[in-house]
Design a protein around this motif. Structure first.
Motif, PDB file in Angstrom:
ATOM      1  N   UNK A 112       0.862  -1.187   0.000  1.00  0.00           N
ATOM      2  CA  UNK A 112       0.000   0.000   0.000  1.00  0.00           C
ATOM      3  C   UNK A 112       0.904   1.244   0.000  1.00  0.00           C
ATOM      4  N   UNK A 113       0.309   2.364  -0.288  1.00  0.00           N
ATOM      5  CA  UNK A 113       1.083   3.602  -0.357  1.00  0.00           C
ATOM      6  C   UNK A 113       0.176   4.778  -0.045  1.00  0.00           C
ATOM      7  N   UNK A 114       0.797   5.906   0.230  1.00  0.00           N
ATOM      8  CA  UNK A 114       0.063   7.167   0.316  1.00  0.00           C
ATOM      9  C   UNK A 114       0.904   8.244  -0.374  1.00  0.00           C
ATOM     10  N   UNK A 115       0.241   9.316  -0.732  1.00  0.00           N
ATOM     11  CA  UNK A 115       0.912  10.423  -1.416  1.00  0.00           C
ATOM     12  C   UNK A 115       0.483  11.726  -0.766  1.00  0.00           C
ATOM     13  N   UNK A 116       1.480  12.570  -0.499  1.00  0.00           N
ATOM     14  CA  UNK A 116       1.214  13.906   0.032  1.00  0.00           C
ATOM     15  C   UNK A 116       1.966  14.925  -0.816  1.00  0.00           C
ATOM     16  N   UNK A 117       1.326  16.049  -1.057  1.00  0.00           N
ATOM     17  CA  UNK A 117       1.995  17.125  -1.792  1.00  0.00           C
ATOM     18  C   UNK A 117       2.228  18.277  -0.839  1.00  0.00           C
ATOM     19  N   UNK A 118       3.509  18.705  -0.773  1.00  0.00           N
ATOM     20  CA  UNK A 118       3.894  19.831   0.083  1.00  0.00           C
ATOM     21  C   UNK A 118       4.732  20.795  -0.735  1.00  0.00           C
TER      22      UNK A 118
END
Length: 155
Positions: A112-118
């Motif tokens: 599984x994975x997650x993505x965040x944009x900063x």
């Protein structure tokens, strides 16, 4: 009707069937050829094809790239760690090598994975099938720094 006229009619029908069949076959062939031209284009130098890569595929690419470095180029894998993180977590490359040797990384797959944009960075948090966490902080395609947990330093 006499016998000759029946033969003539039969011959004419056969000729018409042959011509119509040939026409249909040629028409289908040219249609297929026109459709194939789209896929069989002779590309020139420096031409490219746009492709779309999903976030999941990108996370998998980062994971595979880093695992490959851990297996075959451990110095590069160490260099890919964030500088502050590797100093805080490992101190030196020898401690990192011990850490890597204790991992079971022969069969890593993306679980599984997650993505965040900063701001200008994108962060992929990737969990493998052994529930190990790899965090990739990216500044561009394949330009990334790695964190192996989310508590040693602030990401």
């Amino acid at each position: 009707m006499n016998n000759n006229s029946v033969k003539n009619i039969v011959i004419i029908v056969i000729i018409l069937l042959i011509f119509s069949g040939t026409y249909v076959l040629l028409k289908n062939f040219t249609n297929k050829k026109e459709n194939q031209d789209i896929y069989l284009k002779n590309y020139k130098v420096n031409e490219y094809i746009n492709t779309y890569i999903t976030d999941e595929e990108m996370a998998r690419i980062y994971l595979n790239d880093y695992i490959r470095n851990m297996k075959y180029n451990i110095d590069k894998a160490y260099d890919l760690l964030d500088d502050e993180y590797k100093k805080e977590k490992f101190g030196n490359i020898e401690n990192y090598k011990k850490y890597v040797n204790n991992l079971k990384y022969n069969s890593y797959t993306l679980a599984r994975y997650y993505k965040q944009e900063r701001n200008d960075t994108i962060i992929f948090g990737v969990y493998d099938n052994n529930d190990n966490l790899f965090i990739f902080k990216t500044n561009g395609v394949m330009q990334y720094k790695v964190y192996l947990d989310d508590y040693t330093v602030e990401i």
